[in-house]
Design a protein around this motif. Structure first.
Motif, mmCIF file in Angstrom:
data_model
loop_
_atom_site.group_PDB
_atom_site.id
_atom_site.type_symbol
_atom_site.label_atom_id
_atom_site.label_comp_id
_atom_site.label_asym_id
_atom_site.label_seq_id
_atom_site.Cartn_x
_atom_site.Cartn_y
_atom_site.Cartn_z
ATOM 1 N N GLU A 81 33.394 51.072 -24.962
ATOM 2 C CA GLU A 81 31.918 50.419 -24.130
ATOM 3 C C GLU A 81 31.181 50.054 -24.467
ATOM 4 O O GLU A 81 30.161 49.038 -24.442
ATOM 5 C CB GLU A 81 31.595 51.374 -22.251
ATOM 6 C CG GLU A 81 31.323 50.992 -22.191
ATOM 7 C CD GLU A 81 30.349 52.079 -21.782
ATOM 8 O OE1 GLU A 81 30.084 53.348 -21.515
ATOM 9 O OE2 GLU A 81 30.281 51.830 -19.756
ATOM 10 N N LYS A 85 32.935 45.757 -24.766
ATOM 11 C CA LYS A 85 33.440 45.776 -23.283
ATOM 12 C C LYS A 85 33.299 44.311 -23.006
ATOM 13 O O LYS A 85 32.537 43.002 -23.739
ATOM 14 C CB LYS A 85 31.315 46.101 -22.785
ATOM 15 C CG LYS A 85 31.601 46.719 -21.391
ATOM 16 C CD LYS A 85 30.359 46.630 -20.892
ATOM 17 C CE LYS A 85 29.999 47.376 -19.158
ATOM 18 N NZ LYS A 85 29.466 47.887 -18.817
ATOM 19 N N GLY A 86 33.903 43.868 -21.772
ATOM 20 C CA GLY A 86 34.264 42.680 -21.707
ATOM 21 C C GLY A 86 35.812 42.207 -22.149
ATOM 22 O O GLY A 86 36.546 41.189 -22.152
ATOM 23 N N TRP B 171 40.092 47.834 -20.798
ATOM 24 C CA TRP B 171 38.533 47.445 -19.930
ATOM 25 C C TRP B 171 37.634 48.393 -19.752
ATOM 26 O O TRP B 171 38.005 49.017 -18.994
ATOM 27 C CB TRP B 171 39.232 46.199 -18.944
ATOM 28 C CG TRP B 171 39.933 45.458 -19.234
ATOM 29 C CD1 TRP B 171 39.751 44.165 -19.897
ATOM 30 C CD2 TRP B 171 41.787 45.146 -18.803
ATOM 31 N NE1 TRP B 171 40.990 43.541 -19.385
ATOM 32 C CE2 TRP B 171 41.724 44.173 -18.699
ATOM 33 C CE3 TRP B 171 42.442 46.305 -18.311
ATOM 34 C CZ2 TRP B 171 43.685 44.277 -18.442
ATOM 35 C CZ3 TRP B 171 43.616 46.144 -18.329
ATOM 36 C CH2 TRP B 171 44.527 44.951 -18.283
ATOM 37 N N SER B 172 36.427 48.484 -20.957
ATOM 38 C CA SER B 172 35.642 49.579 -20.280
ATOM 39 C C SER B 172 35.129 49.522 -19.727
ATOM 40 O O SER B 172 34.137 50.423 -19.173
ATOM 41 C CB SER B 172 34.870 49.925 -21.983
ATOM 42 O OG SER B 172 34.548 48.589 -22.920
ATOM 43 N N GLU B 173 34.605 47.792 -18.641
ATOM 44 C CA GLU B 173 33.698 47.866 -17.923
ATOM 45 C C GLU B 173 34.133 48.910 -16.800
ATOM 46 O O GLU B 173 33.783 49.505 -15.823
ATOM 47 C CB GLU B 173 33.949 47.265 -16.758
ATOM 48 C CG GLU B 173 34.042 45.466 -17.699
ATOM 49 C CD GLU B 173 35.358 45.272 -18.085
ATOM 50 O OE1 GLU B 173 35.799 45.538 -19.159
ATOM 51 O OE2 GLU B 173 35.867 44.036 -18.344
ATOM 52 N N LEU B 212 39.341 47.157 -9.922
ATOM 53 C CA LEU B 212 39.793 46.880 -11.174
ATOM 54 C C LEU B 212 40.880 46.421 -12.007
ATOM 55 O O LEU B 212 41.492 45.383 -12.192
ATOM 56 C CB LEU B 212 37.996 48.027 -12.371
ATOM 57 C CG LEU B 212 38.572 47.838 -14.079
ATOM 58 C CD1 LEU B 212 38.001 45.997 -13.865
ATOM 59 C CD2 LEU B 212 37.703 48.871 -14.942
#
Lengths: 313, 313
Positions: A81, A85-86, B171-173, B212
């Motif tokens: 994160e 991130k992304g 995906w660290s969102e 997500l």
């Protein structure tokens, strides 16, 4: 000996901003406004820069840390994160406590050699200060907070870089010689009370660990040297876990004389999982280690777990 | 497609002794005198017996668990003490939260294929009940405590067993959609107070995770199918993470119709890291999976981390 053809392409390190002295021993702890994620970000940036790549070139982000940042999710997701991130880079933790970095290099050298992943970013580091017991002087005065990062890639045809040999063992007779009993699954945080508060601190029985190491390490080191066909004299530098000031007692007993190994305990203390990669990074930065040098990474960890990894840098 | 020539030689499972009903949903929690190590011991014994070997034949003990039993040492050292004390088998944790088992199979299939290790014992499982928040009904009524174990070995020449394809992404969102914020490095146990007590409980934002997953999973599954060259019709059975009752909604959106995947959420709930191997073990025991069947292990985890692994059983 060809080994696994991987190369440490870049390293980085960061340490807590609060400098403390215990006599002549220097320790570093996170400042109140600092988090381990800040250090992880700094160390990762340096490692990527040293490797001449960016985070988008990385195929997997590995946190080889001893302690959890949160019980859920894994450390690598939280570092992801911060620095990725992304992106959709996979994030994974590898944990053998203080020797996690060497375990990660061992495992991912096989994965890189076999093209499961091409470029690996490994981060090691812990917030030791989060659980130090002021009443246990031996451990309270020993640890520092820091992070080291490492980019590992496939070596090119003309490069000699490789992992030449690796071995890991665990003797669980030592499982409770270094531990934090409370706060997680076995002794939940909500069970903390006045009469068991000590169980939630880091607890080290230094004398017992030393005795177990003295009993197990010499045979392990001999076995590794024999299996690898490498002699002590061929090793340019040993980077051992910076466990404690007893390093000076243990290393000669393993046949490694003063000067043949890194000892930075007085300067930094025990950086938990960052100890070995931090010392390795510093030795590279100061020119003590150069390309082609034969390096021995030697880990000891709560468990008792030990690692022996020969690296052509 | 040859793949990595490994075989799941035996599996085992154990579940908390306290059976609870939430309407028609059945959950299992550890009894007061039970620990996750008791379940780990049972599951490991079954897996070893099913594989026709004993613990002394194992080359590495891997805990692929989501949550720590203690902050130090790693889970595998504590399980080692239970089932391998006196032996020197290396112990290591692999953690990608709920999909840790699939990550471990992925990684160790490469290591076994390349003879770094020959026989691997993988254990997955968590004490979910240690951190469930009675005020968050959605998660409080979802989880069970259990352990699943698996012995992985090299496949023989005449056997078709193999890992045919694997992929993992993070995906660290979604890093904070499923978490336990307090109790470890970032928010130490000693910082717990009356006004932040909720931070030390497991916290799940089910709706956000679903959104997500709906955004990321379809493209990921299509990519994996395309890269592997396998069609949905060729897959004998999908074993997905038993995340929640929303499994029935998500799976058809990924092109997997009812009956093509395992759904045991009503019977067991979400067993965290044990979900996939527990369901796999049960499917093998009940004859729903047989040697030679093409199985898809599909993981979703806090992170958000996802795994897709095609296994010729």
């Amino acid at each position: 000996m060809k080994g696994r053809r991987v190369k440490i392409a870049g390293m980085g390190k960061a340490i807590g901003g609060q400098k403390i002295y215990f006599g002549e021993q220097i320790r570093y702890r996170l400042m109140p406004e600092q988090s381990l994620l800040d250090l992880a970000e700094q160390a990762a940036e340096q490692a990527l820069q040293a490797a001449g790549i960016t985070i988008t070139d990385i195929d997997i982000l590995v946190c080889a840390m001893a302690t959890p940042l949160q019980a859920i999710p894994c450390n690598a997701a939280l570092v992801h994160e911060r620095i990725a991130k992304g992106l959709d880079i996979p994030a994974m933790d590898i944990n053998t406590t203080c020797t996690s970095f060497i375990s990660a290099v061992d495992i991912f050298s096989v994965l890189v050699e076999n093209w499961r992943y091409k470029r690996v970013l490994i981060l090691s580091g812990d917030t030791a200060s989060a659980a130090l017991n002021p009443n246990q002087r031996e451990s309270y005065e020993l640890f520092s907070d820091g992070v080291a990062a490492c980019v590992m890639v496939a070596a090119k045809e003309e490069e000699s870089s490789a992992v030449l040999y690796s071995n890991q063992k665990t003797w669980s007779e030592g499982a409770h010689d270094t531990e934090i009993r409370g706060g997680c699954g076995l002794m939940p945080v909500f069970d903390m009370a006045n009469n068991n508060r000590e169980d939630y601190y880091f607890d080290m029985r230094g004398h017992r660990i030393l005795k177990l190491c003295a009993r197990k390490l010499p045979g392990f080191v001999e076995q590794c040297l024999q299996e690898s066909g490498i002699t002590r004299e061929e090793i340019h530098l040993v980077v051992p876990h910076q466990a404690s000031r007893a390093l000076k007692i243990i290393m000669p007993k393993l046949g490694f004389t003063e000067g043949s190994y890194v000892d930075r305990v007085a300067q930094y203390g025990n950086l938990v999982s960052a100890s070995v990669p931090f010392a390795l990074c510093e030795a590279v930065e100061t020119g003590r280690i150069n390309r082609g040098d034969l390096i021995l990474l030697m880990g000891t960890a709560a468990g008792l777990t030990v690692n022996f990894l020969l690296l052509r840098f």
